[in-house]
Motif scaffolding. Sequence first.
Motif, mmCIF file in Angstrom:
data_model
loop_
_atom_site.group_PDB
_atom_site.id
_atom_site.type_symbol
_atom_site.label_atom_id
_atom_site.label_comp_id
_atom_site.label_asym_id
_atom_site.label_seq_id
_atom_site.Cartn_x
_atom_site.Cartn_y
_atom_site.Cartn_z
ATOM 1 N N MET A 21 -8.971 -26.628 -41.670
ATOM 2 C CA MET A 21 -7.525 -26.465 -41.536
ATOM 3 C C MET A 21 -7.206 -25.844 -40.175
ATOM 4 N N THR A 22 -6.338 -26.480 -39.418
ATOM 5 C CA THR A 22 -5.979 -26.000 -38.091
ATOM 6 C C THR A 22 -4.806 -25.041 -38.191
ATOM 7 N N HIS A 23 -4.962 -23.885 -37.588
ATOM 8 C CA HIS A 23 -3.879 -22.908 -37.625
ATOM 9 C C HIS A 23 -3.077 -22.968 -36.335
ATOM 10 N N PRO A 24 -1.816 -22.515 -36.361
ATOM 11 C CA PRO A 24 -1.000 -22.512 -35.150
ATOM 12 C C PRO A 24 -1.491 -21.453 -34.172
ATOM 13 N N PHE A 25 -1.125 -21.617 -32.920
ATOM 14 C CA PHE A 25 -1.437 -20.596 -31.919
ATOM 15 C C PHE A 25 -0.576 -19.376 -32.175
ATOM 16 N N LEU A 26 -1.228 -18.219 -32.290
ATOM 17 C CA LEU A 26 -0.542 -16.943 -32.471
ATOM 18 C C LEU A 26 -1.208 -15.918 -31.564
ATOM 19 N N PHE A 27 -0.391 -15.096 -30.910
ATOM 20 C CA PHE A 27 -0.956 -14.119 -29.963
ATOM 21 C C PHE A 27 -0.105 -12.867 -29.949
ATOM 22 N N HIS A 28 -0.791 -11.726 -30.007
ATOM 23 C CA HIS A 28 -0.117 -10.426 -29.953
ATOM 24 C C HIS A 28 -0.709 -9.592 -28.826
ATOM 25 N N PRO A 29 -0.035 -9.502 -27.669
ATOM 26 C CA PRO A 29 -0.542 -8.677 -26.568
ATOM 27 C C PRO A 29 -0.284 -7.193 -26.829
ATOM 28 N N GLN A 30 -1.269 -6.382 -26.541
ATOM 29 C CA GLN A 30 -1.113 -4.936 -26.725
ATOM 30 C C GLN A 30 -0.992 -4.223 -25.382
ATOM 31 N N LEU A 73 6.817 -4.201 -30.884
ATOM 32 C CA LEU A 73 5.715 -5.145 -30.817
ATOM 33 C C LEU A 73 6.229 -6.560 -30.601
ATOM 34 N N THR A 74 5.406 -7.364 -29.935
ATOM 35 C CA THR A 74 5.754 -8.750 -29.641
ATOM 36 C C THR A 74 4.667 -9.675 -30.155
ATOM 37 N N LEU A 75 5.079 -10.796 -30.697
ATOM 38 C CA LEU A 75 4.158 -11.852 -31.122
ATOM 39 C C LEU A 75 4.619 -13.167 -30.519
ATOM 40 N N PHE A 76 3.668 -13.952 -30.036
ATOM 41 C CA PHE A 76 3.962 -15.285 -29.511
ATOM 42 C C PHE A 76 3.428 -16.328 -30.486
ATOM 43 N N SER A 77 4.210 -17.365 -30.731
ATOM 44 C CA SER A 77 3.761 -18.487 -31.544
ATOM 45 C C SER A 77 4.104 -19.791 -30.838
ATOM 46 N N GLU A 78 3.448 -20.859 -31.267
ATOM 47 C CA GLU A 78 3.772 -22.175 -30.707
ATOM 48 C C GLU A 78 5.221 -22.508 -31.020
ATOM 49 N N LEU A 79 5.922 -23.011 -30.033
ATOM 50 C CA LEU A 79 7.327 -23.355 -30.239
ATOM 51 C C LEU A 79 7.462 -24.466 -31.265
ATOM 52 N N ASP A 80 6.475 -25.381 -31.314
ATOM 53 C CA ASP A 80 6.540 -26.519 -32.238
ATOM 54 C C ASP A 80 5.999 -26.193 -33.626
ATOM 55 N N MET A 126 10.401 -9.613 -38.251
ATOM 56 C CA MET A 126 10.358 -9.856 -36.811
ATOM 57 C C MET A 126 11.497 -10.804 -36.450
ATOM 58 N N THR A 127 12.067 -10.616 -35.285
ATOM 59 C CA THR A 127 13.197 -11.428 -34.845
ATOM 60 C C THR A 127 12.768 -12.364 -33.715
ATOM 61 N N ALA A 128 13.178 -13.638 -33.820
ATOM 62 C CA ALA A 128 12.939 -14.586 -32.737
ATOM 63 C C ALA A 128 13.934 -14.277 -31.618
ATOM 64 N N VAL A 129 13.428 -13.741 -30.513
ATOM 65 C CA VAL A 129 14.321 -13.226 -29.471
ATOM 66 C C VAL A 129 14.482 -14.170 -28.284
ATOM 67 N N SER A 130 13.483 -15.025 -28.033
ATOM 68 C CA SER A 130 13.577 -15.913 -26.876
ATOM 69 C C SER A 130 12.457 -16.941 -26.936
ATOM 70 N N THR A 131 12.474 -17.858 -25.976
ATOM 71 C CA THR A 131 11.375 -18.809 -25.798
ATOM 72 C C THR A 131 10.875 -18.714 -24.372
ATOM 73 N N ARG A 132 9.578 -18.983 -24.202
ATOM 74 C CA ARG A 132 8.953 -18.986 -22.876
ATOM 75 C C ARG A 132 8.066 -20.216 -22.798
ATOM 76 N N ASP A 133 8.542 -21.220 -22.050
ATOM 77 C CA ASP A 133 7.825 -22.494 -21.943
ATOM 78 C C ASP A 133 7.603 -23.065 -23.344
ATOM 79 N N ARG A 134 6.353 -23.121 -23.795
ATOM 80 C CA ARG A 134 6.039 -23.721 -25.098
ATOM 81 C C ARG A 134 5.851 -22.667 -26.189
ATOM 82 N N LEU A 135 6.354 -21.458 -25.952
ATOM 83 C CA LEU A 135 6.126 -20.370 -26.884
ATOM 84 C C LEU A 135 7.431 -19.802 -27.435
ATOM 85 N N GLN A 136 7.389 -19.433 -28.700
ATOM 86 C CA GLN A 136 8.465 -18.679 -29.323
ATOM 87 C C GLN A 136 8.092 -17.204 -29.278
ATOM 88 N N VAL A 137 9.024 -16.353 -28.886
ATOM 89 C CA VAL A 137 8.775 -14.917 -28.777
ATOM 90 C C VAL A 137 9.451 -14.202 -29.943
#
Length: 211
Positions: A1-10, A24-31, A52-63
């Motif tokens: 099973m393929t999971h979506p891209f998820l990233f949490h920078p500290q 805290l911020t989490l990035f996920s694939e926009l799609d 968590m609140t979707a606050v913006s997008t950056r290129d192909r990422l949801q913030v």
Amino acid sequence: MTHPFLFHPQVAPWFKESADALQLTLFSELDAPIREVWLRHEPDNEEYLVPMTAVSTRDRLQVWQGTLPLHKGQDIHLYCFKCLTDEEQWWLHGAGVSSAMPPREQHFRFNSLHQPPAWVQDQVFYQIFPDRFCNGDPSLSVKHHEYEYRGKAVISKAWGEPVSRHEEGHGACEFYGGDLAGIDAKLHYLQSLGVTALYLNPIFDSPSNHK
């Protein structure tokens, strides 16, 4: 099973500490079909879910952003992220992404009393095993059968010669001659790669090649 891209920078600016909370911020694939993200923590051994609140997008990422309360009387704060789609859930934690909630030892953690030096966050580290990096001064090299280590004579090998197979048991006894002089000679090369900090295998005095 393929999971979506998820990233949490500290690191800043995606990780902000105040007197009583962390932003805290989490990035996920926009799609990715993620409709909700929750920040999970359990300060008193009871589960709390912070939206968590979707606050913006950056290129192909949801913030996504959320706030973790820092409870007084606690030094270590554990947390992870729960991401929901219409059909499944994904958890982001210190060990990666999983479809089930991770055990506590895999949660992200924040120590409110002890933090690494601020300069570490901005470095590009390069790890070096000194014996295998560069021989800068052959006069320092271990000689073939010069001494024994754990009942085995040390072996001096030519640069580029293959290492022995693991089952032969010579791993810590094989020397290629890499040294600190070799690292010093390659600093300009490392800098050209964008490296700003070195992490060396232990280099204290030792009869093994790991030092």
